[in-house]
Design a protein around this motif. Structure first.
Motif, PDB file in Angstrom:
ATOM      1  N   CYS A  61      29.826  14.723  16.504  1.00 16.99           N
ATOM      2  CA  CYS A  61      29.319  15.334  17.733  1.00 16.99           C
ATOM      3  C   CYS A  61      28.046  14.618  18.175  1.00 16.99           C
ATOM      4  N   LYS A  62      27.947  14.380  19.481  1.00 14.39           N
ATOM      5  CA  LYS A  62      26.753  13.749  20.048  1.00 14.39           C
ATOM      6  C   LYS A  62      26.051  14.773  20.938  1.00 14.39           C
ATOM      7  N   PHE A  63      24.709  14.867  20.784  1.00 14.23           N
ATOM      8  CA  PHE A  63      23.915  15.851  21.502  1.00 14.23           C
ATOM      9  C   PHE A  63      22.845  15.175  22.354  1.00 14.23           C
ATOM     10  N   THR A  64      22.203  15.967  23.218  1.00 15.83           N
ATOM     11  CA  THR A  64      21.188  15.436  24.126  1.00 15.83           C
ATOM     12  C   THR A  64      19.840  15.227  23.452  1.00 15.83           C
ATOM     13  N   SER A  65      19.612  15.813  22.285  1.00 19.52           N
ATOM     14  CA  SER A  65      18.347  15.594  21.573  1.00 19.52           C
ATOM     15  C   SER A  65      18.620  15.500  20.080  1.00 19.52           C
ATOM     16  N   GLU A  66      17.595  15.106  19.325  1.00 18.91           N
ATOM     17  CA  GLU A  66      17.763  14.885  17.889  1.00 18.91           C
ATOM     18  C   GLU A  66      17.920  16.212  17.150  1.00 18.91           C
ATOM     19  N   ILE A  67      18.948  16.276  16.322  1.00 20.69           N
ATOM     20  CA  ILE A  67      19.301  17.492  15.597  1.00 20.69           C
ATOM     21  C   ILE A  67      18.627  17.483  14.223  1.00 20.69           C
ATOM     22  N   VAL A  68      18.051  18.644  13.843  1.00 18.90           N
ATOM     23  CA  VAL A  68      17.395  18.765  12.539  1.00 18.90           C
ATOM     24  C   VAL A  68      18.093  19.765  11.626  1.00 18.90           C
ATOM     25  N   ASP A  69      18.997  20.590  12.168  1.00 14.27           N
ATOM     26  CA  ASP A  69      19.698  21.594  11.362  1.00 14.27           C
ATOM     27  C   ASP A  69      21.086  21.818  11.958  1.00 14.27           C
ATOM     28  N   VAL A  70      22.109  21.842  11.093  1.00 13.42           N
ATOM     29  CA  VAL A  70      23.499  21.974  11.535  1.00 13.42           C
ATOM     30  C   VAL A  70      24.221  22.960  10.637  1.00 13.42           C
ATOM     31  N   THR A  71      25.036  23.814  11.226  1.00 19.70           N
ATOM     32  CA  THR A  71      25.979  24.649  10.476  1.00 19.70           C
ATOM     33  C   THR A  71      27.354  24.478  11.094  1.00 19.70           C
ATOM     34  N   TRP A  72      28.295  24.044  10.264  1.00 15.20           N
ATOM     35  CA  TRP A  72      29.690  23.890  10.680  1.00 15.20           C
ATOM     36  C   TRP A  72      30.449  25.125  10.223  1.00 15.20           C
ATOM     37  N   LYS A  73      31.160  25.785  11.118  1.00 13.41           N
ATOM     38  CA  LYS A  73      32.050  26.901  10.793  1.00 13.41           C
ATOM     39  C   LYS A  73      33.466  26.402  11.058  1.00 13.41           C
ATOM     40  N   TRP A  74      34.192  26.159   9.980  1.00 15.69           N
ATOM     41  CA  TRP A  74      35.437  25.398  10.062  1.00 15.69           C
ATOM     42  C   TRP A  74      36.637  26.190  10.552  1.00 15.69           C
ATOM     43  N   GLY A  75      36.544  27.502  10.639  1.00 18.77           N
ATOM     44  CA  GLY A  75      37.670  28.296  11.121  1.00 18.77           C
ATOM     45  C   GLY A  75      38.651  28.682  10.037  1.00 18.77           C
ATOM     46  N   ASP A  76      38.371  28.293   8.795  1.00 16.74           N
ATOM     47  CA  ASP A  76      39.228  28.666   7.665  1.00 16.74           C
ATOM     48  C   ASP A  76      38.459  29.528   6.658  1.00 16.74           C
ATOM     49  N   GLY A  77      37.352  30.107   7.111  1.00 17.94           N
ATOM     50  CA  GLY A  77      36.533  30.941   6.237  1.00 17.94           C
ATOM     51  C   GLY A  77      35.421  30.188   5.533  1.00 17.94           C
ATOM     52  N   LYS A  78      35.383  28.881   5.668  1.00 21.38           N
ATOM     53  CA  LYS A  78      34.349  28.081   5.011  1.00 21.38           C
ATOM     54  C   LYS A  78      33.341  27.576   6.042  1.00 21.38           C
ATOM     55  N   GLN A  79      32.127  27.326   5.560  1.00 21.42           N
ATOM     56  CA  GLN A  79      31.114  26.715   6.415  1.00 21.42           C
ATOM     57  C   GLN A  79      30.219  25.820   5.580  1.00 21.42           C
ATOM     58  N   ASP A  80      29.622  24.840   6.232  1.00 17.35           N
ATOM     59  CA  ASP A  80      28.708  23.896   5.601  1.00 17.35           C
ATOM     60  C   ASP A  80      27.461  23.800   6.460  1.00 17.35           C
ATOM     61  N   SER A  81      26.307  23.729   5.810  1.00 16.86           N
ATOM     62  CA  SER A  81      25.039  23.564   6.515  1.00 16.86           C
ATOM     63  C   SER A  81      24.273  22.401   5.898  1.00 16.86           C
ATOM     64  N   TYR A  82      23.532  21.694   6.722  1.00 22.76           N
ATOM     65  CA  TYR A  82      22.677  20.619   6.224  1.00 22.76           C
ATOM     66  C   TYR A  82      21.654  20.251   7.277  1.00 22.76           C
ATOM     67  N   CYS A  83      20.677  19.500   6.868  1.00 20.39           N
ATOM     68  CA  CYS A  83      19.623  19.002   7.748  1.00 20.39           C
ATOM     69  C   CYS A  83      19.698  17.479   7.759  1.00 20.39           C
ATOM     70  N   PRO A  84      20.121  16.883   8.882  1.00 21.00           N
ATOM     71  CA  PRO A  84      20.211  15.421   8.936  1.00 21.00           C
ATOM     72  C   PRO A  84      18.845  14.766   8.726  1.00 21.00           C
ATOM     73  N   VAL A  85      18.807  13.755   7.863  1.00 18.57           N
ATOM     74  CA  VAL A  85      17.574  13.021   7.623  1.00 18.57           C
ATOM     75  C   VAL A  85      17.884  11.542   7.824  1.00 18.57           C
ATOM     76  N   PRO A  86      17.236  10.865   8.747  1.00 20.39           N
ATOM     77  CA  PRO A  86      16.300  11.408   9.736  1.00 20.39           C
ATOM     78  C   PRO A  86      17.062  12.191  10.793  1.00 20.39           C
ATOM     79  N   PRO A  87      16.339  12.984  11.624  1.00 21.72           N
ATOM     80  CA  PRO A  87      17.015  13.690  12.714  1.00 21.72           C
ATOM     81  C   PRO A  87      17.796  12.707  13.574  1.00 21.72           C
TER      82      PRO A  87
END
Length: 142
Positions: free
Chosen positions: A70-96
């Motif tokens: 995914c590409k966004f308009t500004s630098e991302i520092v925190d992400v949570t993916w909700k996969w639709g199968d009951g699972k999710q993943d979170s992380y902080c991209p380094v560098p943003p």
């Protein structure tokens, strides 16, 4: 240069469009009718008021594994993916980064409703969602 001849005017607005977000130093210089001058500097920071999804791509990289970018308009520092199968993943991209990617393996093939929550370096957050299909390969030709 602007001349103000009204003695009751104490403030003036000057609209200006900056080319990008960031920190700028604003300098105001004044000269009165008695030839007295003064100047002041102020540091300002222009930040976006929202974070928006520019584009996304879903790539099949295995039996039921996908890579989502995914590409966004500004630098991302925190992400949570909700996969639709009951699972999710979170992380902080380094560098943003304006581009975030992640891989996920689904338990079975099918349609899934993927959600992604992001926060940018300015504190703006947003949630986006889209439907994806994951295909499970049951048998391979030899």
């Amino acid at each position: 240069d602007i001349t103000i001849s009204d003695p009751d005017v104490h403030s003036v607005e000057f609209p200006h469009a900056y080319g990008d977000y960031g920190r700028y130093v604003l300098t105001a210089e004044v000269l009165d009718d008695l030839d007295r001058s003064d100047s002041r500097e102020a540091e300002i920071e222009l930040v976006p008021s929202t974070v928006d999804l520019v584009s996304y791509d879903v790539e099949s990289i295995g039996d039921s594994k996908v890579k989502v970018s995914c590409k966004f308009t500004s630098e991302i520092v925190d992400v949570t993916w909700k996969w639709g199968d009951g699972k999710q993943d979170s992380y902080c991209p380094v560098p943003p980064s304006k581009v975030v990617e992640y891989e996920h393996e689904y338990p079975t093939g099918g349609w899934y409703h993927l959600g992604i929550w992001v926060q940018d370096k300015y504190g703006n957050s947003a949630e986006f969602s889209f439907d994806i299909i994951s295909a499970t390969i049951i048998a391979r030709a030899s």
